[in-house]
Each structure stands twice: as C-alpha cells, then as structure tokens.
Design a protein around this motif. Structure first.
Motif, PDB file in Angstrom:
ATOM      1  N   ASP A 104      16.700 -50.755 -20.108  1.00  0.00           N
ATOM      2  CA  ASP A 104      16.747 -51.833 -21.109  1.00  0.00           C
ATOM      3  C   ASP A 104      17.234 -53.130 -20.484  1.00  0.00           C
ATOM      4  N   LEU A 105      18.257 -53.031 -19.640  1.00  0.00           N
ATOM      5  CA  LEU A 105      18.786 -54.221 -18.969  1.00  0.00           C
ATOM      6  C   LEU A 105      17.711 -54.861 -18.104  1.00  0.00           C
ATOM      7  N   VAL A 106      17.053 -54.049 -17.287  1.00  0.00           N
ATOM      8  CA  VAL A 106      16.014 -54.547 -16.380  1.00  0.00           C
ATOM      9  C   VAL A 106      14.859 -55.153 -17.171  1.00  0.00           C
ATOM     10  N   SER A 107      14.440 -54.476 -18.228  1.00  0.00           N
ATOM     11  CA  SER A 107      13.320 -54.965 -19.037  1.00  0.00           C
ATOM     12  C   SER A 107      13.661 -56.267 -19.739  1.00  0.00           C
ATOM     13  N   THR A 108      14.885 -56.362 -20.248  1.00  0.00           N
ATOM     14  CA  THR A 108      15.299 -57.582 -20.938  1.00  0.00           C
ATOM     15  C   THR A 108      15.302 -58.775 -19.986  1.00  0.00           C
ATOM     16  N   LEU A 109      15.776 -58.570 -18.766  1.00  0.00           N
ATOM     17  CA  LEU A 109      15.791 -59.659 -17.786  1.00  0.00           C
ATOM     18  C   LEU A 109      14.378 -60.061 -17.369  1.00  0.00           C
ATOM     19  N   CYS A 110      13.421 -59.146 -17.543  1.00  0.00           N
ATOM     20  CA  CYS A 110      12.035 -59.474 -17.205  1.00  0.00           C
ATOM     21  C   CYS A 110      11.496 -60.606 -18.074  1.00  0.00           C
ATOM     22  N   ILE A 111      12.042 -60.744 -19.274  1.00  0.00           N
ATOM     23  CA  ILE A 111      11.612 -61.835 -20.153  1.00  0.00           C
ATOM     24  C   ILE A 111      11.955 -63.178 -19.511  1.00  0.00           C
ATOM     25  N   GLN A 112      13.212 -63.297 -19.038  1.00  0.00           N
ATOM     26  CA  GLN A 112      13.613 -64.529 -18.348  1.00  0.00           C
ATOM     27  C   GLN A 112      12.795 -64.737 -17.084  1.00  0.00           C
ATOM     28  N   PHE A 113      12.624 -63.651 -16.334  1.00  0.00           N
ATOM     29  CA  PHE A 113      11.908 -63.728 -15.060  1.00  0.00           C
ATOM     30  C   PHE A 113      10.471 -64.186 -15.283  1.00  0.00           C
ATOM     31  N   ASN A 114       9.819 -63.667 -16.316  1.00  0.00           N
ATOM     32  CA  ASN A 114       8.430 -64.023 -16.590  1.00  0.00           C
ATOM     33  C   ASN A 114       8.302 -65.496 -16.980  1.00  0.00           C
ATOM     34  N   HIS A 115       9.293 -66.017 -17.704  1.00  0.00           N
ATOM     35  CA  HIS A 115       9.262 -67.437 -18.054  1.00  0.00           C
ATOM     36  C   HIS A 115       9.328 -68.311 -16.801  1.00  0.00           C
ATOM     37  N   LEU A 116      10.124 -67.869 -15.834  1.00  0.00           N
ATOM     38  CA  LEU A 116      10.311 -68.651 -14.611  1.00  0.00           C
ATOM     39  C   LEU A 116       9.158 -68.455 -13.627  1.00  0.00           C
ATOM     40  N   TYR A 117       8.641 -67.217 -13.551  1.00  0.00           N
ATOM     41  CA  TYR A 117       7.611 -66.883 -12.560  1.00  0.00           C
ATOM     42  C   TYR A 117       6.476 -66.110 -13.250  1.00  0.00           C
ATOM     43  N   PRO A 118       5.666 -66.794 -14.049  1.00  0.00           N
ATOM     44  CA  PRO A 118       4.653 -66.116 -14.865  1.00  0.00           C
ATOM     45  C   PRO A 118       3.551 -65.411 -14.088  1.00  0.00           C
ATOM     46  N   ASN A 119       3.348 -65.766 -12.826  1.00  0.00           N
ATOM     47  CA  ASN A 119       2.267 -65.161 -12.049  1.00  0.00           C
ATOM     48  C   ASN A 119       2.706 -63.955 -11.221  1.00  0.00           C
ATOM     49  N   ILE A 120       3.966 -63.560 -11.375  1.00  0.00           N
ATOM     50  CA  ILE A 120       4.460 -62.373 -10.677  1.00  0.00           C
ATOM     51  C   ILE A 120       4.277 -61.148 -11.565  1.00  0.00           C
ATOM     52  N   LYS A 121       3.592 -60.144 -11.049  1.00  0.00           N
ATOM     53  CA  LYS A 121       3.424 -58.891 -11.784  1.00  0.00           C
ATOM     54  C   LYS A 121       4.655 -58.016 -11.559  1.00  0.00           C
ATOM     55  N   VAL A 122       5.252 -57.536 -12.621  1.00  0.00           N
ATOM     56  CA  VAL A 122       6.463 -56.720 -12.522  1.00  0.00           C
ATOM     57  C   VAL A 122       6.145 -55.283 -12.922  1.00  0.00           C
ATOM     58  N   PHE A 123       6.535 -54.336 -12.073  1.00  0.00           N
ATOM     59  CA  PHE A 123       6.343 -52.915 -12.345  1.00  0.00           C
ATOM     60  C   PHE A 123       7.717 -52.247 -12.390  1.00  0.00           C
ATOM     61  N   ILE A 124       8.077 -51.697 -13.529  1.00  0.00           N
ATOM     62  CA  ILE A 124       9.353 -50.995 -13.680  1.00  0.00           C
ATOM     63  C   ILE A 124       9.079 -49.490 -13.675  1.00  0.00           C
ATOM     64  N   GLN A 125       9.609 -48.819 -12.676  1.00  0.00           N
ATOM     65  CA  GLN A 125       9.408 -47.378 -12.536  1.00  0.00           C
ATOM     66  C   GLN A 125      10.676 -46.636 -12.977  1.00  0.00           C
ATOM     67  N   THR A 126      10.580 -45.901 -14.062  1.00  0.00           N
ATOM     68  CA  THR A 126      11.712 -45.121 -14.544  1.00  0.00           C
ATOM     69  C   THR A 126      11.682 -43.757 -13.861  1.00  0.00           C
ATOM     70  N   THR A 127      12.709 -43.464 -13.091  1.00  0.00           N
ATOM     71  CA  THR A 127      12.730 -42.228 -12.316  1.00  0.00           C
ATOM     72  C   THR A 127      14.160 -41.781 -12.067  1.00  0.00           C
ATOM     73  N   ASP A 128      14.331 -40.467 -11.937  1.00  0.00           N
ATOM     74  CA  ASP A 128      15.658 -39.963 -11.585  1.00  0.00           C
ATOM     75  C   ASP A 128      15.808 -39.838 -10.069  1.00  0.00           C
ATOM     76  N   GLN A 129      14.821 -40.362  -9.324  1.00  0.00           N
ATOM     77  CA  GLN A 129      14.868 -40.364  -7.860  1.00  0.00           C
ATOM     78  C   GLN A 129      14.715 -41.803  -7.358  1.00  0.00           C
ATOM     79  N   VAL A 130      15.682 -42.615  -7.734  1.00  0.00           N
ATOM     80  CA  VAL A 130      15.655 -44.035  -7.377  1.00  0.00           C
ATOM     81  C   VAL A 130      15.646 -44.222  -5.865  1.00  0.00           C
ATOM     82  N   GLU A 131      16.523 -43.490  -5.176  1.00  0.00           N
ATOM     83  CA  GLU A 131      16.617 -43.642  -3.718  1.00  0.00           C
ATOM     84  C   GLU A 131      15.292 -43.322  -3.036  1.00  0.00           C
TER      85      GLU A 131
END
Length: 307
Positions: A104-131
């Motif tokens: 939720d934190l990461v997704s919420t910040l994506c709103i700000q990020f998209n306003h600043l950098y609209p041409n950047i594609k963001v992929f959020i991968q939810t996983t229990d194997q982050v490392e």
C-alpha cells in the motif's frame, strides 16, 4: 572504419568543398583529404569525383552518404534516449515488496511518482522472496521486513514502525497492553498477512489465543468495520498514516510493544537506474515527513550512495 571518418565524409558531401568542410570541422584541409582517402581505401572505391576545384559524389559515394546519415541518426537517437533516461523521462521501474501494507505504501507513492514522471512504467511485484527478485534482476530494489543477509545485497534499514490499536471510540489512555487488545472483538488481516503474523507470534508468546471476529485482506473493509463499531483492529502506522483515519482513534500497544523494522534492499556494486533513485528519494522524504523512527546514519549513507 571509424565514426570520425564518416563524420568527415558527411561534411564534405554536404559542402562539396574540401576547404569549407575542413573549416567547419576545425581541421586542416590536408588532414581532411587524408582522412577521406583512408575511408575510400576501406570502402574500395572513390567516393568523390574531383573535377578541378569542384567535387561531386560518385554512385558509391551516394550509397555511403545514405548509410552514414542512417548511422548518424541512430547515434543521435541513442544520445537522446540516454539523455531522456538519465532525466527520468522514459524507462521503467521494478519494485519487489512483501505482501501487506508495504504494498500500500509503495502503491500510494506511485501516484506522486507518476505525476512527476508520467512516462516511466512502474511494475510492483508482490512476493515473499524480495531478496531473490533483486538478486535475479527482476526488481531494481525491494522493500520488506527482517530480510536475510546476502553478500551480494546491500540492506538499509529505512525505519522502525509500531502498531496501533484502532477503534471508533475515544479513550483517555494513550497506551494499551497487548493482553487488553485481545479482550475485545477484533477485525484483522488473514494469517498470511505480515501484520497478522506478528500478532499471532506475540499472542502465542503471551499464552493467549487470537480469534478475530472478522478476517479480511482489505484495509478499507477493516477501517469501515471499525467505524461501524463491529470491533477494533490492529494496524501498522504505515497503514494508519496512508489512509483516511481522521475519524478513528488509536492507542499505542505495550507490554509487549509491537514494532518492526522496514528495510530497503538493493544489489551491491550495481548501477541503480535514475527512476529507482528518484522513487527512493520520494520514499525517504515521505518517511521523514511522517516522522517515522529512522536511523540517521542509515539514511545519510543511503543518500550519499544513490540519492
């Protein structure tokens, strides 16, 4: 064949005059003539017909001119794309996060990020194997809790966060014991959720059984159920801060207190793309704005290394 030779050739083919071309290139006319001869030797054919002081392209010269213009266009395109990439105008950003409120934190910040950098594609991968996602280059960086240490990974502690007991009724006491939390009806995340795992572990340690009246993976549902008086809930400060909770009341949990550390993980000695740097900068700024318990040395080190 060197790019320099093509550059000289294109200038001569444009000016059709060696002296003028040499002046624009900032080199002497004999040097230019010598370089063109080297290019002609490599091609195997004359590139210019020389008639007195006038010159014109040969048929082979016309072919070389067209291909050299194509190469020049490709080089300019490469330079433009690199410039755009470094200015975070194009590209993509891949983030690996543990399931739960960090998503939720990461997704919420994506709103700000998209306003600043609209041409950047963001992929959020939810996983229990982050490392593993970071190690295998499936993510530019990852965010999680209690990450395993790998020699190839750089792990930075971002902040410590606590958990709140939230309800729809005001309470004069700012704190509440964990045992008291378990006394009333609770609305909680399912057992697979990171927040719930901490609650299950703590309740087991104090010798009590955790039996929520409602389980749901939707934070909005939890908040609405608490508003309606169905029960209370335990949420992380991250969720409490990032959702509309002004009409709810919270208490700090103690005896034992519930806290956890949030970590940022990146690959060591690896270029961190500019989109990732800008996003992490937004993340750090948000953490500091909300006055989370940060370790100044860790944040300072992070800033000096990538921000």
């Amino acid at each position: 064949m060197e790019l320099r030779h093509l550059e000289y050739f294109l200038m001569v083919s444009k000016e059709l005059h060696f002296t003028k071309a040499a002046e624009k290139l900032g080199i002497s006319q004999p040097t230019l003539s010598h370089q063109i001869k080297i290019l002609e030797q490599e091609v195997g054919y004359p590139l210019f017909n020389r008639v007195g002081k006038k010159i014109e392209l040969t048929k082979v010269g016309e072919i070389v001119q067209q291909e050299a213009l194509n190469i020049q266009g490709s080089i300019q395109s490469i330079s433009s794309q690199i410039a755009a990439f470094t200015k975070v105008e194009i590209g993509e950003l891949k983030i690996a996060v543990l399931p739960g409120e960090i998503t939720d934190l990461v997704s919420t910040l994506c709103i700000q990020f998209n306003h600043l950098y609209p041409n950047i594609k963001v992929f959020i991968q939810t996983t229990d194997q982050v490392e593993k996602a970071v190690l295998e280059n499936r993510a530019d960086f990852g965010i999680g809790f209690q990450l395993n240490q790998y020699d190839m990974l750089q792990v930075t502690k971002l902040y410590d966060e606590e958990f709140y007991l939230i309800s729809n009724q005001s309470n004069e006491e700012q704190t509440v014991s964990f045992s008291s939390v378990l006394d009333g009806p609770l609305i909680l995340f399912p057992s697979m959720h990171q927040c719930r795992k901490i609650l299950d572990k703590t309740s087991y340690e104090v010798g009590k059984q955790l039996e929520p009246i409602v389980e749901t993976s939707s934070i909005k549902s939890i908040l609405n159920l608490v508003r309606s008086g169905v029960g209370r809930s335990v949420v992380s400060r991250t969720l409490y801060e990032f959702y509309d909770t002004e009409d709810l009341f919270f208490q700090h949990i103690e005896k034992p207190s519930l806290t956890r550390a949030v970590y940022l993980v990146m690959k060591k000695n690896c270029f961190i793309n500019y989109a990732a740097r800008k996003y992490i900068k937004l993340l750090v700024r948000e953490i500091e704005k909300l006055h989370f318990h940060t370790e100044k040395d860790s944040i300072t080190s992070l800033r000096s290394s990538i921000l």
